[in-house]
Each structure stands twice: as structure tokens, then as C-alpha cells.
Design an enzyme around this catalytic site. Sequence first.
Site, PDB file in Angstrom:
ATOM      1  N   TYR A 114      26.263  18.951  -4.638  1.00  0.00           N
ATOM      2  CA  TYR A 114      26.702  19.184  -6.018  1.00  0.00           C
ATOM      3  C   TYR A 114      28.147  18.715  -6.132  1.00  0.00           C
ATOM      4  O   TYR A 114      28.598  17.864  -5.353  1.00  0.00           O
ATOM      5  CB  TYR A 114      26.490  20.686  -6.328  1.00  0.00           C
ATOM      6  CG  TYR A 114      26.693  21.047  -7.770  1.00  0.00           C
ATOM      7  CD1 TYR A 114      26.100  20.307  -8.789  1.00  0.00           C
ATOM      8  CD2 TYR A 114      27.489  22.135  -8.127  1.00  0.00           C
ATOM      9  CE1 TYR A 114      26.295  20.637 -10.115  1.00  0.00           C
ATOM     10  CE2 TYR A 114      27.674  22.483  -9.453  1.00  0.00           C
ATOM     11  CZ  TYR A 114      27.089  21.733 -10.452  1.00  0.00           C
ATOM     12  OH  TYR A 114      27.287  22.054 -11.755  1.00  0.00           O
ATOM     13  N   LYS A 169      -3.477  18.838 -11.626  1.00  0.00           N
ATOM     14  CA  LYS A 169      -3.281  17.395 -11.379  1.00  0.00           C
ATOM     15  C   LYS A 169      -2.045  17.190 -10.501  1.00  0.00           C
ATOM     16  O   LYS A 169      -2.041  16.345  -9.605  1.00  0.00           O
ATOM     17  CB  LYS A 169      -3.111  16.645 -12.702  1.00  0.00           C
ATOM     18  CG  LYS A 169      -4.347  16.597 -13.557  1.00  0.00           C
ATOM     19  CD  LYS A 169      -5.286  15.464 -13.156  1.00  0.00           C
ATOM     20  CE  LYS A 169      -6.576  15.537 -13.956  1.00  0.00           C
ATOM     21  NZ  LYS A 169      -7.567  14.524 -13.579  1.00  0.00           N
ATOM     22  N   GLU A 211      -2.534  12.415 -19.595  1.00  0.00           N
ATOM     23  CA  GLU A 211      -3.717  13.206 -19.221  1.00  0.00           C
ATOM     24  C   GLU A 211      -4.273  13.949 -20.423  1.00  0.00           C
ATOM     25  O   GLU A 211      -3.518  14.585 -21.176  1.00  0.00           O
ATOM     26  CB  GLU A 211      -3.333  14.214 -18.128  1.00  0.00           C
ATOM     27  CG  GLU A 211      -4.516  14.921 -17.489  1.00  0.00           C
ATOM     28  CD  GLU A 211      -5.412  13.984 -16.669  1.00  0.00           C
ATOM     29  OE1 GLU A 211      -4.874  13.186 -15.875  1.00  0.00           O
ATOM     30  OE2 GLU A 211      -6.635  14.048 -16.842  1.00  0.00           O
ATOM     31  N   ASP A 212      -5.573  13.861 -20.571  1.00  0.00           N
ATOM     32  CA  ASP A 212      -6.294  14.681 -21.549  1.00  0.00           C
ATOM     33  C   ASP A 212      -5.700  14.594 -22.958  1.00  0.00           C
ATOM     34  O   ASP A 212      -5.509  15.608 -23.649  1.00  0.00           O
ATOM     35  CB  ASP A 212      -6.372  16.134 -21.052  1.00  0.00           C
ATOM     36  CG  ASP A 212      -7.276  16.251 -19.814  1.00  0.00           C
ATOM     37  OD1 ASP A 212      -7.935  15.264 -19.460  1.00  0.00           O
ATOM     38  OD2 ASP A 212      -7.306  17.326 -19.203  1.00  0.00           O
ATOM     39  N   ASP A 237      -7.504   9.590 -17.652  1.00  0.00           N
ATOM     40  CA  ASP A 237      -8.879   9.765 -18.135  1.00  0.00           C
ATOM     41  C   ASP A 237      -9.537   8.421 -18.433  1.00  0.00           C
ATOM     42  O   ASP A 237     -10.744   8.274 -18.313  1.00  0.00           O
ATOM     43  CB  ASP A 237      -8.902  10.644 -19.389  1.00  0.00           C
ATOM     44  CG  ASP A 237      -8.395  12.023 -19.057  1.00  0.00           C
ATOM     45  OD1 ASP A 237      -9.117  12.771 -18.407  1.00  0.00           O
ATOM     46  OD2 ASP A 237      -7.238  12.314 -19.401  1.00  0.00           O
ATOM     47  N   GLY A 271     -14.882   8.071 -25.992  1.00  0.00           N
ATOM     48  CA  GLY A 271     -13.484   8.480 -26.044  1.00  0.00           C
ATOM     49  C   GLY A 271     -12.719   7.735 -24.978  1.00  0.00           C
ATOM     50  O   GLY A 271     -13.080   6.617 -24.581  1.00  0.00           O
ATOM     51  N   ALA A 273     -12.390   8.111 -21.702  1.00  0.00           N
ATOM     52  CA  ALA A 273     -13.094   7.734 -20.478  1.00  0.00           C
ATOM     53  C   ALA A 273     -14.212   6.739 -20.765  1.00  0.00           C
ATOM     54  O   ALA A 273     -14.313   5.707 -20.082  1.00  0.00           O
ATOM     55  CB  ALA A 273     -13.642   9.000 -19.815  1.00  0.00           C
ATOM     56  N   ASN A 368     -16.893  17.328 -17.657  1.00  0.00           N
ATOM     57  CA  ASN A 368     -16.372  18.533 -17.003  1.00  0.00           C
ATOM     58  C   ASN A 368     -16.139  19.612 -18.052  1.00  0.00           C
ATOM     59  O   ASN A 368     -15.794  19.283 -19.186  1.00  0.00           O
ATOM     60  CB  ASN A 368     -15.039  18.212 -16.314  1.00  0.00           C
ATOM     61  CG  ASN A 368     -15.248  17.390 -15.057  1.00  0.00           C
ATOM     62  OD1 ASN A 368     -16.169  17.624 -14.303  1.00  0.00           O
ATOM     63  ND2 ASN A 368     -14.389  16.408 -14.845  1.00  0.00           N
TER      64      ASN A 368
END
Length: 488
Positions: A114, A169, A211-212, A237, A271, A273, A368
Site C-alpha cells: 500500500y 460460475k 451470463e444469462d 450462454d 434465444g 443458446a 436447465n
Amino acid sequence: MPTTPSAQYSLTIRVEIDHKPGMLGQVASAIGKAGGVIGAVDLVEVGDDTLLRDITVDATDQGHWDAITGAIDALEGARVVDTTDRTFLLHVGGKIEQHNKSSLRTRDDLSMAYTPGVARVCMAIHEDRDKAFQYTIKRNTVAVVSDGTAVLGLGDIGPEASMPVMEGKCMLFKEFAGVDAFPIVLSTKDPDEIVETVRRIAPGFGGINLEDISAPRCFEIEDRLKAELDIPVFHDDQHGTAIVVLAALLNACKLTGRDLMDLKVLVTGLGAAGVAVTKILQAAGVRDIIGADSKGLVSTDRSDYADGSMNAIKRWYAETSNPQKISGPPVNALDGCDLFIGLSGARIFPAEALQAMNKDAMVFAMANPNPEVAPEEAAPYARIIATGRSDYPNQINNVLAFPGVFRGALDVRARQITEEMKMAAARAIAQIVNDAEVREDYIIPSVFNRDVAPAVAAAVADEARASGAAAVIDNTIGFAAGDRATLA
Ligand SMILES: NC(=O)C1=CN([C@@H]2O[C@H](COP(=O)(O)OP(=O)(O)OC[C@H]3O[C@@H](n4cnc5c(N)ncnc54)[C@H](O)[C@@H]3O)[C@@H](O)[C@H]2O)C=CC1
Ligand SMILES: CC(=O)C(=O)O
Ligand SMILES: [Mg+2]
């Protein structure tokens, strides 16, 4: 679903049992008769006349728990004191935490890690921004970014509720590829705001794993971020899934003696995927693919195509597939199909519909947490069955791709993940299953196969170097020559 007990519904049951010969056996037998599968049995406390034990039991669902605990309570001499849902227990306080890489015990430690020492490092990076890869976590850190709109197949459940998946993840990144990943969930669904937010946080990261994020917004968001950022942006995805499906299909075709060019394929779920899987299969040579979304099979004959309300990506789909213009529900296109790919949601048609498929049918039901068709129901009609779940053989899950893809990209400082890198990753995964081993229940390596991520990383890095997608600075874990000189 599931119909067999699994760890997903694992319960620790605390039971007070009379201290008498044969009592534990009676409890075990009652659990077994109720259909529970016993794991660990621990002694918690020894009382005067009783023993307190923790018994871990796998069940089929939460309703099954009541049957199991009821069976124990029905015994004379055994009482259920408490139950713990082990999946929730594992999530208490979250699943990941940060660790320091050096100790902070002395003033010297502090003045290097630091202020004041850190200031010289800051200025070195200020003079050469690229040094952030050398002297900060950027070189090995990925942001796992979600807006919570397409979480597994659970839909738009919001950013907070998406966190357990995003933490998961991050665990997978670290476990399989040594990549440090942070979950970043956003309280906006607006593509402009998502792009702007990710753009602004990007300086601290070596890569962005989207993701998603639901379709069609995910396509625009990824394209814009790829254009604006000089670090890899990868919508898991889409591309992670596409890589793994292609890998599995290469081996399935090997096993069944088929050629990609001759396959007739039905994809449900257009979608993130479904669209990316379609594109990688087309790039690999598959010519006959038909797609269905929640309104049914897509074609240029559909009313939303005609009235212009169909979104751009589905218009592309309609224009480049389904020349016979088959319409209606997805089952209408199963006749003569070689491969069904489900990336939509659970139980979209009865398994019996699969009997219309060709001999040696392949069913990749990948939604899923629950697949489009239950594997045990699909079994009479298909030679090869795969799902996205860990409790069946042939788990086609993007965890086989994304850790290694980012490992390879970070190692060579790739600025992007190209189509060729994805193809190389798919071939690397497929090749882990060697020709002599491939069989109906082994077309894809286990997600626990520790050879997968290094093989994917090497293939991705080689392809990045060969195509020039990598930065000039190669993977130097340690000091680059110039820095060593500065220190000397
Ligand atoms: N096994 C794996 O590795 C992966 C599995 N998935 C699964 O695939 C599914 C879709 O995920 P994303 O593409 O990310 O979501 P998304 O929200 O981008 O797309 C879902 C699509 O499914 C369609 N759909 C919904 N119900 C349908 C039905 N009854 N028939 C046909 N289409 C229907 C929707 O219209 C939408 O186009 C989820 O269940 C997800 O868990 C996604 C990525 C990886
Ligand atoms: C595996 C995954 O990324 C999904 O189901 O969304
Ligand atoms: Mg996902």
C-alpha cells in the site's frame, strides 16, 4: 423430476435415537423403505439413554423429505429433531471469497503493498497503461456480468436472484482454470446502460463473461461491447454452449457413422443458446436445421414474419432454414430428424413424440435445471441422450468450455475470441474422448475431467497466436524483460 434421489435434494436429518441395540438399523431401514439414499451418518451427542445422530439422505424432491422424516418419526424410539437443506447450507454467506496473495504483517509489508510504495507502481501503469496486465489482477480476472433476465431456464428473476448462479460460475472459473472471476449483477435491463456499465468497469478486468442475459438483447450487447473493448467479451450462454454442443456432436457422429452435412436437426429455443448453437453447427457444415421458439416453428410463412413483428435474429433464422416451411408446434418437425437440440425449457413435448425421429436418433435436451425431455423417457426412442445436468451421463454444459476459453485468451492476451478459437475449443473438447472410448453414454468428457480446460486453453491460445488475435506480449507469468531491468 428427478425420479431418483440426488444430491440436489440432500437433507441432513438430526435424529434422537433410543440407545438400544438395532435402533440405528431400524432408522436406516425406514429411510430406505421411504426411498431415501443414506450418505454420511455422524454421531453428534451421546446422552444417558439416547444418541443424537446426523444422517444425510438424498431424496427426489422436497415432498419426498416429508415422507422420509415421517417414516423416522413413525418408529418407536426415534425422533426427528431438526433438518438441514444441504444445498441452502452450502450457500450461506455466498460461495466465494477473496484472499490476499501476500502477507500484511509489518510496516514494510504495508509500505510496499500500500502507500507509499504502491504509488510507484501506479505511476508505472499511468505511464504505460498496458502494465496493468503486469502489476494488477487484470491479467487473470474476468467479470461475470448478468442482468438476471435469463437465469438458467428460470427466466427473468432479477439480479439478486441470479447471484447464486453467477457465484457458481466464478467458482468454476477458479476451480477448472485458475481464473479469478467476480460476479457483477446489474440493476438494469437496458442494453445502453448495460453496455455503458460494462465499458466503465472494464479497465480492471482481463475479460468479460456475459451470463444469462436474455435474447435478443444479448446479441446487441455482446456485439457492441466487442466493438468497444480491447479485452475478450464472450457471452457464455451463446458461445460456451455452442462449443460444447459441437464437441458432443462431433463424437456422436463418429459413433453413429454420420456426416454433419447429412443431418436433419430440430432446435427448440431460439434465444442466446439456440441461435449460437445453430450458427456454430452451420459453420461446421450442418445444412438442414429447423428452429422453434415459444410460438412454434419459425418460417417465412409465420404471421409475425409477415407482419414484421418477428425480431431480426429470428427473421434471419426463418430466411435461412426450414425451406419446407413446416409450421405449428416443434413436434411437427421431428419426423425424419437425426438430432433434437433443446435449449428452451422443461417438458415441451411428450417423449413419445421422439419416435418420429430417424434410427439412431440423438437427443440433446439441455434446458436447465430440467431438460426438455426426461432421459429415462427418451431412452426407448433415442440412441444417444445428453442433458445439461450433472446427474445423468453425457452432460453437455458450457462449463466444459468457458474456463479453458478464458484461460487461453488471458494467457496470450487475446483481444477477442474469434470463431476460429471457438472451433478450436470444440475440437479440443471432442478429442479428449478418444476414438476407442466413444460410446452412447460417453460422447463428451466429464466436467470433472481435469484435462479439458488445459486442452481448451492450449487450443484457444494457439489459434489466437496463429490468427493474430493475441497481443504482442505473450504469456509471461513473472516479469517482462523491461520490468526486470527496472528492478535490477
Ligand atoms: N446446458 C447448457 O450448457 C446450457 C443450457 N441452457 C439452457 O437453455 C435454455 C435457454 O437458455 P438461453 O438461450 O440462455 O435463454 P433465452 O431466454 O435467451 O432463450 C430462451 C428461448 O426459449 C424459447 N422458448 C421458451 N419456451 C419454449 C417452448 N416451449 N418451445 C420452444 N421455445 C421456447 C424462448 O422463446 C426463447 O427464445 C435454458 O433452460 C438454459 O438453462 C443455456 C445455456 C447453456
Ligand atoms: C449452463 C448455463 O449457463 C445455463 O443453463 O444458463
Ligand atoms: Mg447461463
